[in-house]
Design a protein around this motif. Structure first.
Motif, PDB file in Angstrom:
ATOM      1  N   VAL A  28       0.867  -1.186   0.000  1.00 34.79           N
ATOM      2  CA  VAL A  28       0.000   0.000   0.000  1.00 34.79           C
ATOM      3  C   VAL A  28       0.896   1.224   0.000  1.00 34.79           C
ATOM      4  CG1 VAL A  28      -2.106   0.962   0.987  1.00 34.79           C
ATOM      5  CG2 VAL A  28      -1.221  -1.212   1.830  1.00 34.79           C
ATOM      6  N   GLY A  38       0.755   5.622   0.114  1.00 35.22           N
ATOM      7  CA  GLY A  38       0.015   6.867   0.228  1.00 35.22           C
ATOM      8  C   GLY A  38       0.652   7.873  -0.714  1.00 35.22           C
ATOM      9  N   ALA A  39       1.166   8.968  -0.164  1.00 40.01           N
ATOM     10  CA  ALA A  39       1.781   9.998  -0.997  1.00 40.01           C
ATOM     11  C   ALA A  39       3.233   9.666  -1.339  1.00 40.01           C
ATOM     12  CB  ALA A  39       1.701  11.338  -0.289  1.00 40.01           C
ATOM     13  N   GLY A  40       3.744   8.531  -0.845  1.00 42.07           N
ATOM     14  CA  GLY A  40       5.129   8.146  -1.161  1.00 42.07           C
ATOM     15  C   GLY A  40       6.148   9.063  -0.513  1.00 42.07           C
ATOM     16  N   ARG A  41       5.806   9.633   0.639  1.00 46.40           N
ATOM     17  CA  ARG A  41       6.729  10.573   1.299  1.00 46.40           C
ATOM     18  C   ARG A  41       7.570   9.909   2.377  1.00 46.40           C
ATOM     19  NH1 ARG A  41       6.663  16.367  -0.382  1.00 46.40           N
ATOM     20  NH2 ARG A  41       5.536  16.025  -2.290  1.00 46.40           N
ATOM     21  N   SER A  42       7.422   8.594   2.566  1.00 45.45           N
ATOM     22  CA  SER A  42       8.403   7.918   3.418  1.00 45.45           C
ATOM     23  C   SER A  42       9.702   7.917   2.615  1.00 45.45           C
ATOM     24  CB  SER A  42       7.951   6.507   3.774  1.00 45.45           C
ATOM     25  OG  SER A  42       7.479   5.832   2.635  1.00 45.45           O
ATOM     26  N   GLY A  58       6.635  16.963   9.671  1.00 44.22           N
ATOM     27  CA  GLY A  58       7.334  18.015   8.937  1.00 44.22           C
ATOM     28  C   GLY A  58       6.768  18.294   7.551  1.00 44.22           C
ATOM     29  N   THR A 114      -0.620  11.311   3.400  1.00 43.59           N
ATOM     30  CA  THR A 114      -2.014  10.888   3.483  1.00 43.59           C
ATOM     31  C   THR A 114      -2.370  10.454   4.912  1.00 43.59           C
ATOM     32  OG1 THR A 114      -1.480   8.592   2.972  1.00 43.59           O
ATOM     33  CG2 THR A 114      -1.927  10.043   1.091  1.00 43.59           C
ATOM     34  N   GLY A 164      -1.000   6.973   5.447  1.00 45.30           N
ATOM     35  CA  GLY A 164       0.446   6.979   5.705  1.00 45.30           C
ATOM     36  C   GLY A 164       0.756   7.512   7.100  1.00 45.30           C
ATOM     37  N   SER A 195       2.560   4.980   9.820  1.00 50.15           N
ATOM     38  CA  SER A 195       3.876   5.315  10.396  1.00 50.15           C
ATOM     39  C   SER A 195       3.743   5.874  11.812  1.00 50.15           C
ATOM     40  CB  SER A 195       4.598   6.355   9.529  1.00 50.15           C
ATOM     41  OG  SER A 195       4.900   5.836   8.263  1.00 50.15           O
ATOM     42  N   HIS A 239       4.951  11.607  14.109  1.00 51.95           N
ATOM     43  CA  HIS A 239       5.073  12.539  15.244  1.00 51.95           C
ATOM     44  C   HIS A 239       5.337  13.942  14.709  1.00 51.95           C
ATOM     45  CE1 HIS A 239       9.099  11.185  14.116  1.00 51.95           C
ATOM     46  NE2 HIS A 239       9.436  12.446  14.338  1.00 51.95           N
ATOM     47  N   MET A 290       3.132  -0.020   9.424  1.00 53.21           N
ATOM     48  CA  MET A 290       3.799   0.096   8.121  1.00 53.21           C
ATOM     49  C   MET A 290       3.029  -0.587   6.982  1.00 53.21           C
ATOM     50  SD  MET A 290       6.179   1.957   9.240  1.00 53.21           S
ATOM     51  CE  MET A 290       7.006   2.283   7.695  1.00 53.21           C
ATOM     52  N   GLY A 291       1.701  -0.539   7.062  1.00 45.31           N
ATOM     53  CA  GLY A 291       0.873  -1.054   5.972  1.00 45.31           C
ATOM     54  C   GLY A 291       0.901  -2.563   5.833  1.00 45.31           C
ATOM     55  N   ILE A 327      -5.626   0.434   5.336  1.00 44.45           N
ATOM     56  CA  ILE A 327      -6.472   1.375   6.087  1.00 44.45           C
ATOM     57  C   ILE A 327      -7.300   2.103   5.029  1.00 44.45           C
ATOM     58  CG2 ILE A 327      -6.475   3.428   7.569  1.00 44.45           C
ATOM     59  CD1 ILE A 327      -3.530   2.446   8.383  1.00 44.45           C
ATOM     60  N   LYS A 361      14.552  16.821  17.928  1.00 44.63           N
ATOM     61  CA  LYS A 361      13.216  17.062  18.515  1.00 44.63           C
ATOM     62  C   LYS A 361      13.087  16.266  19.810  1.00 44.63           C
ATOM     63  CE  LYS A 361      11.315  15.903  14.536  1.00 44.63           C
ATOM     64  NZ  LYS A 361      10.412  15.562  13.435  1.00 44.63           N
ATOM     65  N   TYR A 421      14.042   4.937  12.779  1.00 41.34           N
ATOM     66  CA  TYR A 421      12.652   5.137  12.332  1.00 41.34           C
ATOM     67  C   TYR A 421      12.436   4.406  11.001  1.00 41.34           C
ATOM     68  CZ  TYR A 421       8.373   7.980  11.556  1.00 41.34           C
ATOM     69  OH  TYR A 421       7.084   8.416  11.365  1.00 41.34           O
TER      70      TYR A 421
HETATM   71  C1  LIG Z   1       9.812  16.575   4.182  1.00 43.82           C
HETATM   72  C2  LIG Z   1       9.346  15.452   5.078  1.00 43.82           C
HETATM   73  C3  LIG Z   1       9.249  15.675   6.440  1.00 43.82           C
HETATM   74  C4  LIG Z   1       8.810  14.636   7.291  1.00 43.82           C
HETATM   75  N1  LIG Z   1       8.705  14.889   8.626  1.00 43.82           N
HETATM   76  C5  LIG Z   1       8.252  13.928   9.449  1.00 43.82           C
HETATM   77  C6  LIG Z   1       8.041  14.181  10.831  1.00 43.82           C
HETATM   78  O1  LIG Z   1       8.274  15.298  11.324  1.00 43.82           O
HETATM   79  N2  LIG Z   1       7.571  13.168  11.614  1.00 43.82           N
HETATM   80  C7  LIG Z   1       7.277  11.940  11.089  1.00 43.82           C
HETATM   81  O2  LIG Z   1       6.816  11.067  11.851  1.00 43.82           O
HETATM   82  N3  LIG Z   1       7.455  11.668   9.785  1.00 43.82           N
HETATM   83  C8  LIG Z   1       7.930  12.633   8.962  1.00 43.82           C
HETATM   84  N4  LIG Z   1       8.098  12.365   7.626  1.00 43.82           N
HETATM   85  C9  LIG Z   1       7.803  11.009   7.148  1.00 43.82           C
HETATM   86  C10 LIG Z   1       6.352  10.877   6.689  1.00 43.82           C
HETATM   87  O3  LIG Z   1       5.492  11.635   7.502  1.00 43.82           O
HETATM   88  C11 LIG Z   1       5.929   9.403   6.824  1.00 43.82           C
HETATM   89  O4  LIG Z   1       6.806   8.579   6.121  1.00 43.82           O
HETATM   90  C12 LIG Z   1       4.495   9.153   6.328  1.00 43.82           C
HETATM   91  O5  LIG Z   1       4.164   7.822   6.601  1.00 43.82           O
HETATM   92  C13 LIG Z   1       4.368   9.382   4.822  1.00 43.82           C
HETATM   93  O6  LIG Z   1       3.002   9.260   4.458  1.00 43.82           O
HETATM   94  P1  LIG Z   1       2.582   8.914   2.986  1.00 43.82           P
HETATM   95  O7  LIG Z   1       1.137   9.168   2.827  1.00 43.82           O
HETATM   96  O8  LIG Z   1       3.498   9.606   2.049  1.00 43.82           O
HETATM   97  O9  LIG Z   1       2.814   7.352   2.989  1.00 43.82           O
HETATM   98  P2  LIG Z   1       3.822   6.459   2.129  1.00 43.82           P
HETATM   99  O10 LIG Z   1       5.184   7.020   2.222  1.00 43.82           O
HETATM  100  O11 LIG Z   1       3.261   6.228   0.796  1.00 43.82           O
HETATM  101  O12 LIG Z   1       3.745   5.118   3.003  1.00 43.82           O
HETATM  102  C14 LIG Z   1       4.334   5.075   4.295  1.00 43.82           C
HETATM  103  C15 LIG Z   1       3.917   3.768   4.995  1.00 43.82           C
HETATM  104  O13 LIG Z   1       2.512   3.799   5.216  1.00 43.82           O
HETATM  105  C16 LIG Z   1       1.885   2.683   4.601  1.00 43.82           C
HETATM  106  N5  LIG Z   1       0.584   3.134   4.127  1.00 43.82           N
HETATM  107  C17 LIG Z   1       0.306   4.220   3.376  1.00 43.82           C
HETATM  108  N6  LIG Z   1      -1.017   4.319   3.179  1.00 43.82           N
HETATM  109  C18 LIG Z   1      -1.596   3.270   3.809  1.00 43.82           C
HETATM  110  C19 LIG Z   1      -2.926   2.807   3.962  1.00 43.82           C
HETATM  111  N7  LIG Z   1      -3.961   3.457   3.425  1.00 43.82           N
HETATM  112  N8  LIG Z   1      -3.143   1.672   4.662  1.00 43.82           N
HETATM  113  C20 LIG Z   1      -2.118   1.002   5.222  1.00 43.82           C
HETATM  114  N9  LIG Z   1      -0.834   1.407   5.117  1.00 43.82           N
HETATM  115  C21 LIG Z   1      -0.575   2.516   4.425  1.00 43.82           C
HETATM  116  C22 LIG Z   1       2.832   2.258   3.491  1.00 43.82           C
HETATM  117  O14 LIG Z   1       2.667   0.889   3.168  1.00 43.82           O
HETATM  118  C23 LIG Z   1       4.185   2.540   4.130  1.00 43.82           C
HETATM  119  O15 LIG Z   1       4.562   1.485   4.971  1.00 43.82           O
HETATM  120  C24 LIG Z   1       8.510  13.359   6.750  1.00 43.82           C
HETATM  121  C25 LIG Z   1       8.623  13.139   5.368  1.00 43.82           C
HETATM  122  C26 LIG Z   1       9.031  14.176   4.542  1.00 43.82           C
HETATM  123  C27 LIG Z   1       9.136  13.925   3.067  1.00 43.82           C
END
Ligand SMILES: Cc1cc2nc3c(=O)[nH]c(=O)nc-3n(C[C@H](O)[C@H](O)[C@H](O)COP(=O)(O)OP(=O)(O)OC[C@H]3O[C@@H](n4cnc5c(N)ncnc54)[C@H](O)[C@@H]3O)c2cc1C
Length: 468
Positions: free
Chosen positions: A62, A64-68, A124, A129, A132, A136, A139, A184-185, A190, A369, A418
């Motif tokens: 799965v 979301g926005a791919g921001r991990s 940050g 999403t 996501g 994760s 925090h 972690m999905g 979800i 932090k 993390y």
């Molecule tokens: C500039 C920047 C700053 C950031 N700062 C912080 C911070 O301050 N604190 C912090 O905690 N993180 C931070 N992050 C990390 C980011 O918040 C997490 O990685 C978050 O999970 C990304 O969400 P996403 O929607 O992009 O999910 P993705 O990166 O696409 O997925 C992340 C995880 O969530 C799972 N997932 C996604 N959607 C679902 C779903 N619908 N159901 C089940 N599983 C799902 C995926 O399988 C994967 O394991 C930051 C990232 C960036 C790029």
């Protein structure tokens, strides 16, 4: 119950017949490491998600926005949830919001901020999403006061690999709920969540910046700020021998605090963001010399003695709008090493930063932090103490060896790496860092006994296998 303004919510297609858009693509995490050819589906309805899971032959990832940063949201068959993004309802009387998992935190705020409600935990970036954020258990900079994202989820709907949907909450099925929060999905998809937002009088923060001459001084300023509900973060000059820093402590601004010009926009959902730069030379611009020069310049900028009123997105999401950041590290991308240490391991922070200086691997960005109570998710990252996030160019030849050594230093101090930022940790380190791992694995294998959910991260860390 009030439904959101249709103009601010994405449209969802609920047709049974319509097929999810699908294509082959090379995907990466935000750090641009681990490019992987994937079959990518983008469903727009729960029925389509069900079909995709039940008909998939191999494991499904799965996304979301791919921001991990690393490989958590990468797999050979990946389901991108960003097309399933309707905000189902929002009650401005109670601050309870129900949303599909693919909606971004920014989209939620578009609806809730004008009504005087905000997410209590904002990482940050707001370009992530809801799914996501839960998977994760993200925090923010106010962790000692608000905990992590999962602490504000009243209920979530989890679609299992069978297509069945479970309603999980901290009271109903708590073990499955806390295995999914931070999971972690890997427990299922979800599909929606019910969130409790918090009241805000304005969308501005009163930010006080202070210069700290050492790492310890930064920690002292942050610790002192913990007496009042605040967001606290320190940028550390990791190239400097004293590890000097700039500490920002932010507290909610009331409407009386805002200058006259801002009164009309006191509940504006967005502030100004950084301007995007579109391209860099191949190897990027981050190197030892540019890091030291940029750090010195940042440190030498004058710091105002008085507090500034800053929009919360500008203060808390500084990299939003700066999508160029990973490209600045060159074609091979960036590795973020984010780890936490318990309060008893505070000295490890200096030890690690000095170790990196000696090895010539100075991070381009170092952000400190504070953490409060442990996340309740079985695989949640936060633990009482500190977290440090360090950005390195992935191309750096000596980096892998140094970080492997640091994994041991972190684990010996009782800390952890993390997973949402990770692309390199070894499976052997995981049980040392995550004491609830076995309990999580048991819950996970109950929820997904056929191991339908997976990712490159789960393979690399051998997360799905119960130890024999
Ligand atoms: C500039 C920047 C700053 C950031 N700062 C912080 C911070 O301050 N604190 C912090 O905690 N993180 C931070 N992050 C990390 C980011 O918040 C997490 O990685 C978050 O999970 C990304 O969400 P996403 O929607 O992009 O999910 P993705 O990166 O696409 O997925 C992340 C995880 O969530 C799972 N997932 C996604 N959607 C679902 C779903 N619908 N159901 C089940 N599983 C799902 C995926 O399988 C994967 O394991 C930051 C990232 C960036 C790029």
């Amino acid at each position: 119950m009030k439904t959101p303004n249709p103009q601010s919510s994405p449209v969802r297609c609920d047709s049974h017949n319509e097929l999810a858009s699908t294509h082959e693509r090379t995907i990466t995490g935000w750090g641009r490491t681990t490019p992987t050819r994937a079959h990518l589906d983008r469903p727009t309805s729960a029925h389509q998600i069900q079909d995709l899971i039940s008909t998939s032959r191999g494991p499904v990832t799965v996304r979301g926005a791919g921001r991990s940063y690393g490989d958590a949201a990468i797999g050979h068959h990946t389901i991108d949830l960003t097309g399933y993004a309707t905000i189902r309802s929002f009650d401005p009387g109670t601050g309870v919001l129900v949303s599909d998992a693919g909606a971004t935190l920014q989209a939620l705020h578009q609806v809730s901020i004008p009504e005087g409600w905000a997410l209590p935990v904002l990482p940050g970036t707001s370009h992530i999403t809801v799914g996501g954020a839960i998977a994760s258990d993200v925090h923010g900079k106010n962790h000692p006061h608000q905990g992590s994202f999962g602490d504000h989820v009243l209920q979530l709907e989890l679609m299992l690999a069978s297509g069945d949907i479970l309603r999980l909450s901290p009271d109903a099925h708590p073990e499955d709920f806390w295995a999914t929060v931070g999971g972690m999905g890997l427990t299922g998809v979800i599909v929606s969540a019910t969130l409790q937002l918090q009241r805000v009088e304005t969308s501005y923060l009163r930010v006080v910046r202070r210069k700290a001459r050492s790492l310890e001084e930064s920690m002292d300023i942050i610790t002192a700020s913990a007496q009042t509900p605040s967001h606290a973060v320190a940028w550390i000059d990791a190239a400097h021998h004293q590890l000097r820093g700039l500490v920002d402590v932010s507290t909610p601004a009331t409407s009386e605090m805002l200058p006259a010009g801002r009164k009309g926009e006191q509940l504006a959902p967005h502030g100004t963001t950084m301007r995007t730069i579109h391209s860099f030379p191949g190897p990027g611009i981050v190197n030892h010399r540019s890091v030291a020069a940029a750090n010195a310049m940042r440190w030498n900028l004058p710091v105002s003695a008085s507090a500034k009123m800053v929009h919360f997105t500008t203060a808390l999401n500084p990299l939003d709008g700066a999508d160029f950041w990973p490209a600045a590290f060159g074609k091979q991308g960036l590795i973020q090493y984010q780890f936490s240490v318990p309060t008893s391991g505070t000295k490890t922070l200096r030890h690690i930063l000095e170790n990196l200086q000696r090895a010539g691997e100075v991070p381009a960005l170092a952000v400190l932090k504070p953490f409060g109570a442990s996340g309740k998710g079985l695989l949640s990252f936060p633990q009482p103490g500190w977290t440090l996030a360090l950005d390195f160019p992935a191309r750096s030849p000596g980096l892998a060896t140094v970080l492997s050594h640091l994994d041991t230093v972190v684990a010996n101090a009782g800390g952890r790496v993390y997973l949402s930022k990770d692309s390199r940790l070894s499976a052997r380190m995981l049980p040392l860092m995550y004491p609830q791992l076995l309990r999580w694995q048991e819950a996970r294998s109950r929820l997904d006994p056929t191991q339908k959910m997976g990712s490159l991260l789960s393979q690399r860390l051998n997360l799905l296998e119960l130890p024999s």
